[in-house]
Design an enzyme around this catalytic site. Structure first.
Site, PDB file in Angstrom:
ATOM      1  N   SER A  19       1.057  -0.775  -0.160  1.00  0.00           N
ATOM      2  CA  SER A  19      -0.248   0.006   0.115  1.00  0.00           C
ATOM      3  C   SER A  19       0.625   0.912  -0.222  1.00  0.00           C
ATOM      4  O   SER A  19       2.410   1.056   0.871  1.00  0.00           O
ATOM      5  CB  SER A  19      -0.874  -0.298   1.172  1.00  0.00           C
ATOM      6  N   GLY A  20       0.091   2.387  -0.638  1.00  0.00           N
ATOM      7  CA  GLY A  20       0.723   3.651  -0.648  1.00  0.00           C
ATOM      8  C   GLY A  20      -0.406   5.000  -0.667  1.00  0.00           C
ATOM      9  O   GLY A  20      -1.043   5.177  -1.111  1.00  0.00           O
ATOM     10  N   GLY A  23      -2.135   4.058  -3.350  1.00  0.00           N
ATOM     11  CA  GLY A  23      -3.271   3.532  -4.416  1.00  0.00           C
ATOM     12  C   GLY A  23      -2.969   2.154  -3.544  1.00  0.00           C
ATOM     13  O   GLY A  23      -1.508   2.247  -2.667  1.00  0.00           O
ATOM     14  N   VAL A  25      -1.979  -2.278  -4.512  1.00  0.00           N
ATOM     15  CA  VAL A  25      -1.672  -2.598  -4.855  1.00  0.00           C
ATOM     16  C   VAL A  25      -2.338  -4.186  -4.431  1.00  0.00           C
ATOM     17  O   VAL A  25      -1.670  -5.156  -3.370  1.00  0.00           O
ATOM     18  CB  VAL A  25      -0.710  -3.238  -5.843  1.00  0.00           C
ATOM     19  N   LYS A  39      -4.108  -2.768  -9.280  1.00  0.00           N
ATOM     20  CA  LYS A  39      -3.679  -1.391  -8.764  1.00  0.00           C
ATOM     21  C   LYS A  39      -5.111  -0.900  -8.274  1.00  0.00           C
ATOM     22  O   LYS A  39      -5.985  -0.245  -9.392  1.00  0.00           O
ATOM     23  CB  LYS A  39      -3.073  -0.823  -9.740  1.00  0.00           C
ATOM     24  N   ASP A 143       5.118   8.257 -11.413  1.00  0.00           N
ATOM     25  CA  ASP A 143       5.274   7.639  -9.376  1.00  0.00           C
ATOM     26  C   ASP A 143       7.150   6.528  -9.957  1.00  0.00           C
ATOM     27  O   ASP A 143       6.991   5.459  -9.262  1.00  0.00           O
ATOM     28  CB  ASP A 143       3.906   7.033  -9.265  1.00  0.00           C
TER      29      ASP A 143
END
Length: 462
Positions: A19-20, A23, A25, A39, A143
């Site tokens: 997670s980040g 969003g 994955v 994603k 990103d």
């Protein structure tokens, strides 16, 4: 493993991979034992029509990502599907699952803290190729960081992942960046929510710096607002720390002295590429990844011969030459892989287009083969050495030409002569036996003569 929520019909959620701020994955399973990576974008979309701005932006950007996949690239993850989750209405992108570690994992124990020059060059080349492919089609990644580049254990390629930030609006990106966990890779202008092709170039420079130095130029000291603001000021105002000094500090202690000395000889052109990527002003960087990739190729495939060197510098000269050779081989391999993918995935309705693509890619393969040939000659390699290095590539080119144009069958001369001889012998034997069958007197006499000779030969052996 229990489901957190349903993604879409036929796509099972097997739990979060990571997670980040951009969003999460998730690992997915589609229609049985076929794994994928999904994603999720953290902003829900409630109305699936063009009147909804978020939905419209999502559809437009997904179309760009699908365009990236129209011509496959071995260094870009394949997009399988996209849509909205059945629960929560979150936008998602389903991608192929790449089995292998990412770059950030390859810099952690038990791996060495820095990459060897040869492997760093391979990453630099393949990542630049992937970015150039995206920028050529008008798609910015936004990103780019070391854990968004994975090493595929099955192909040996480095693969660019996670285009989630590319489909966010500027407002969403600005909010997301404030909570991002990888701000060390962000370009200064991204703090204002801007995303330019040069932003990808900056992040690319950070990755290359990290692989060579063992750490990013500016390290986030803590995961809080004050630490992020301090890092932002450094990225905007402070000069980039000396890469060679950091590399020297982080070289593994278990490396032999000769290897350590050789690995500190980072080519000047590589240092200049990193420096240009990390310029504070976007206008001072490479305009896009196409320009970056061209510059990388020019630096690495210069045709001037290496000047005579004294004994102490021979090892450095050999490294410089091997790096040049490695880049061309990487490019040659990528072109061959791309061409083979095109040929195997060709649809009947697009035969002409695929054939034209195959022609183009084959020309590119021949160009790189020519560069490799020239490079070997300029560096004093003998004919045998040249042939040994490039024969495999030539064979593959001929194989791909055979698949692309079956009517243009390539057969080596020796094989052709053998086939013609066998065909002639078969034709003669057929005619001869036919004449014997028709009781042709001459044919019967010849047959008796052959039988007499055969009996004398085999009879004498007994």
């Amino acid at each position: 493993m229990s489901k957190v929520f349903t993604i879409a019909e036929g796509l099972e959620n097997l739990g979060a991979l990571r997670s980040g701020g951009q969003g999460s994955v998730y690992k997915g399973r589609r229609m049985g034992p076929i794994y994928s990576a999904v994603k999720l974008i953290p902003t829900p979309i409630y109305t699936e029509n063009s009147d909804d701005k978020n939905y419209r932006n999502f559809e437009n950007e997904v179309a760009k990502l699908q365009k990236v996949n129209e011509v496959p690239n071995p260094n870009i993850v394949k997009i399988i599907s996209s849509g909205l989750t059945e629960s929560g209405s979150f936008p998602f992108i389903e991608m192929e699952f790449i089995d292998g570690p990412d770059l950030s994992e390859l810099l952690l124990p038990p791996h060495d803290k820095v990459f060897t020059l040869k492997e760093a060059l391979k990453v630099a080349d393949q990542l630049a190729s992937a970015l150039a492919h995206c920028h050529r089609l008008g798609v910015k990644h936004g990103d780019l960081k070391s854990n968004n580049v994975k090493y595929n254990l099955h192909t040996g390629n480095y693969v660019l992942l996670d285009f989630g930030l590319a489909i966010m609006t500027e407002e969403q990106r600005r909010s997301s960046m404030r909570n991002a966990g990888a701000v060390e890779f962000m370009a200064p202008e991204q703090y204002d929510g801007k995303m330019l092709p040069q932003s990808d170039i900056y992040s690319y420079g950070i990755i290359l710096y990290e692989l060579l130095a063992g750490e990013v130029p500016f390290v986030l000291k803590a995961n809080n607002e004050a630490a992020r603001n301090a890092l932002m000021l450094k990225q905007m105002e402070s000069p980039v720390p000396d890469l060679l000094e950091k590399r020297k500090t982080n070289l593994p202690d278990n490396w032999a002295k000769d290897k350590m000395a050789a690995e500190l000889k980072v080519p000047d052109w590589m240092l200049k590429v990193v420096a240009k990527c990390l310029e504070k002003n976007p206008a001072d960087r490479f305009a896009d990844a196409l320009e970056l990739y061209d510059a990388l190729s020019v630096h690495q495939t210069r045709m001037e011969p290496i000047a005579p060197v004294v004994e102490s510098d021979k090892q450095y000269a050999e490294i410089e030459w091997s790096l040049k050779l490695q880049l061309i081989k990487n490019q040659l391999q990528d072109r061959l892989i791309s061409e083979m993918i095109l040929l195997y995935n060709a649809q009947p309705a697009a035969n002409l287009a695929d054939e034209n693509k195959a022609y183009y890619l084959n020309d590119q393969v021949k160009l790189h083969h020519s560069r490799l040939n020239e490079l070997l000659r300029e560096n004093g390699k003998d004919e045998y050495g040249r042939d040994k290095d490039i024969q495999a590539a030539l064979d593959k080119i001929q194989e791909t030409e055979l698949l692309a144009h079956p009517s243009k069958l390539y057969i080596p001369k020796t094989t052709l002569y053998a086939l013609l001889t066998a065909l002639g012998a078969l034709l003669f034997t057929t005619i001869f036996l036919w004449e014997v069958y028709r009781h042709n007197a001459t044919a019967i006499k010849l047959m008796n003569l052959f039988l007499t000779i055969a009996k004398s030969i085999f009879g004498s052996k007994k």
